[in-house]
Motif scaffolding. Structure first.
Motif, mmCIF file in Angstrom:
data_model
loop_
_atom_site.group_PDB
_atom_site.id
_atom_site.type_symbol
_atom_site.label_atom_id
_atom_site.label_comp_id
_atom_site.label_asym_id
_atom_site.label_seq_id
_atom_site.Cartn_x
_atom_site.Cartn_y
_atom_site.Cartn_z
ATOM 1 N N PHE A 103 -10.830 -3.048 -1.996
ATOM 2 C CA PHE A 103 -11.469 -2.081 -2.934
ATOM 3 C C PHE A 103 -12.484 -1.274 -1.969
ATOM 4 O O PHE A 103 -12.398 -0.023 -1.875
ATOM 5 C CB PHE A 103 -12.546 -2.716 -4.017
ATOM 6 C CG PHE A 103 -13.235 -1.842 -4.544
ATOM 7 C CD1 PHE A 103 -12.876 -0.944 -5.393
ATOM 8 C CD2 PHE A 103 -14.534 -1.723 -4.439
ATOM 9 C CE1 PHE A 103 -13.729 -0.048 -6.251
ATOM 10 C CE2 PHE A 103 -15.478 -0.895 -4.995
ATOM 11 C CZ PHE A 103 -15.035 0.032 -5.995
ATOM 12 N N LEU A 104 -13.236 -1.732 -1.080
ATOM 13 C CA LEU A 104 -14.063 -0.800 -0.188
ATOM 14 C C LEU A 104 -13.189 0.181 0.875
ATOM 15 O O LEU A 104 -13.530 1.055 0.972
ATOM 16 C CB LEU A 104 -15.095 -1.961 0.775
ATOM 17 C CG LEU A 104 -16.080 -2.676 -0.276
ATOM 18 C CD1 LEU A 104 -16.769 -3.769 0.752
ATOM 19 C CD2 LEU A 104 -17.126 -1.746 -0.754
ATOM 20 N N GLU A 105 -12.274 -0.600 1.365
ATOM 21 C CA GLU A 105 -11.369 0.204 2.357
ATOM 22 C C GLU A 105 -10.924 1.404 1.342
ATOM 23 O O GLU A 105 -10.676 2.345 1.970
ATOM 24 C CB GLU A 105 -10.099 -0.631 2.769
ATOM 25 C CG GLU A 105 -10.894 -1.532 4.030
ATOM 26 C CD GLU A 105 -9.624 -2.289 4.530
ATOM 27 O OE1 GLU A 105 -8.545 -2.465 4.070
ATOM 28 O OE2 GLU A 105 -9.987 -2.826 5.740
ATOM 29 N N ALA A 106 -10.571 1.224 0.079
ATOM 30 C CA ALA A 106 -9.934 2.287 -0.604
ATOM 31 C C ALA A 106 -10.832 3.368 -0.976
ATOM 32 O O ALA A 106 -10.637 4.676 -0.736
ATOM 33 C CB ALA A 106 -9.322 1.914 -1.976
ATOM 34 N N LEU A 107 -12.445 3.123 -0.559
ATOM 35 C CA LEU A 107 -13.347 4.167 -1.010
ATOM 36 C C LEU A 107 -13.742 4.718 0.327
ATOM 37 O O LEU A 107 -14.309 5.759 0.429
ATOM 38 C CB LEU A 107 -14.643 3.504 -1.300
ATOM 39 C CG LEU A 107 -14.529 2.835 -2.658
ATOM 40 C CD1 LEU A 107 -15.773 2.019 -3.158
ATOM 41 C CD2 LEU A 107 -14.289 3.772 -3.873
ATOM 42 N N THR A 108 -13.148 4.267 1.619
ATOM 43 C CA THR A 108 -13.375 4.826 2.925
ATOM 44 C C THR A 108 -12.914 6.057 2.941
ATOM 45 O O THR A 108 -11.607 6.359 2.775
ATOM 46 C CB THR A 108 -13.013 3.712 3.970
ATOM 47 O OG1 THR A 108 -13.462 2.533 3.774
ATOM 48 C CG2 THR A 108 -13.192 4.418 5.464
ATOM 49 N N ASP A 112 -8.816 6.092 9.643
ATOM 50 C CA ASP A 112 -8.941 5.458 10.951
ATOM 51 C C ASP A 112 -10.163 4.519 11.200
ATOM 52 O O ASP A 112 -10.208 3.880 11.953
ATOM 53 C CB ASP A 112 -9.133 6.811 12.082
ATOM 54 C CG ASP A 112 -7.597 7.414 12.026
ATOM 55 O OD1 ASP A 112 -6.375 7.033 11.701
ATOM 56 O OD2 ASP A 112 -7.629 8.814 12.340
ATOM 57 N N ALA A 113 -11.217 4.659 10.152
ATOM 58 C CA ALA A 113 -12.207 3.888 10.200
ATOM 59 C C ALA A 113 -11.908 2.661 9.540
ATOM 60 O O ALA A 113 -12.575 1.528 9.737
ATOM 61 C CB ALA A 113 -13.269 4.179 9.266
#
Length: 115
Positions: A103-108, A112-113
């Motif tokens: 979920f958090l990665e989808a918000l990034t 590349d981060a």
């Protein structure tokens, strides 16, 4: 050691920046860690390699993580990051942790981060 490595210089610059941010003189920081002002000046210029024990004393005196002195962000300076870590530690399964991470990665905004 006559001259420091690039890493010694970077660490020294980070120490000096954090010291100034905290409003400490080199003399005050040296006294807090049990070093001479001359030694502190060499550390800040990257002319002397700093032992791990001394680096930890410096970080303690500067109220920061030793990671900050290596150029890493001080994650625990952000109260929301502290809350996030606290909540993360309460998750009781790998599946829940993976779901939260996804979920958090989808918000990034920057792919590349992501790891």
């Amino acid at each position: 050691m006559a001259g420091g490595t690039e890493m010694d210089v970077r660490i020294g610059e980070a120490i000096r920046a954090r010291r100034l941010e905290r409003g400490l003189s080199a003399w005050e920081l040296a006294g807090a860690i049990g070093a001479s002002e001359k030694a502190m000046a060499r550390f800040e210029r990257g002319q002397s390699r700093i032992s791990a024990a001394t680096l930890l004393r410096i970080a303690g005196a500067l109220r920061c993580s030793s990671r900050v002195l290596f150029g890493e962000p001080d994650l625990f300076a952000d109260p929301e990051a502290v809350r996030l870590v606290g909540a993360w530690s309460l998750l009781d399964s790998d599946a829940k942790r993976r779901s939260c991470l996804d979920f958090l990665e989808a918000l990034t905004p920057d792919p590349d981060a992501r790891s």
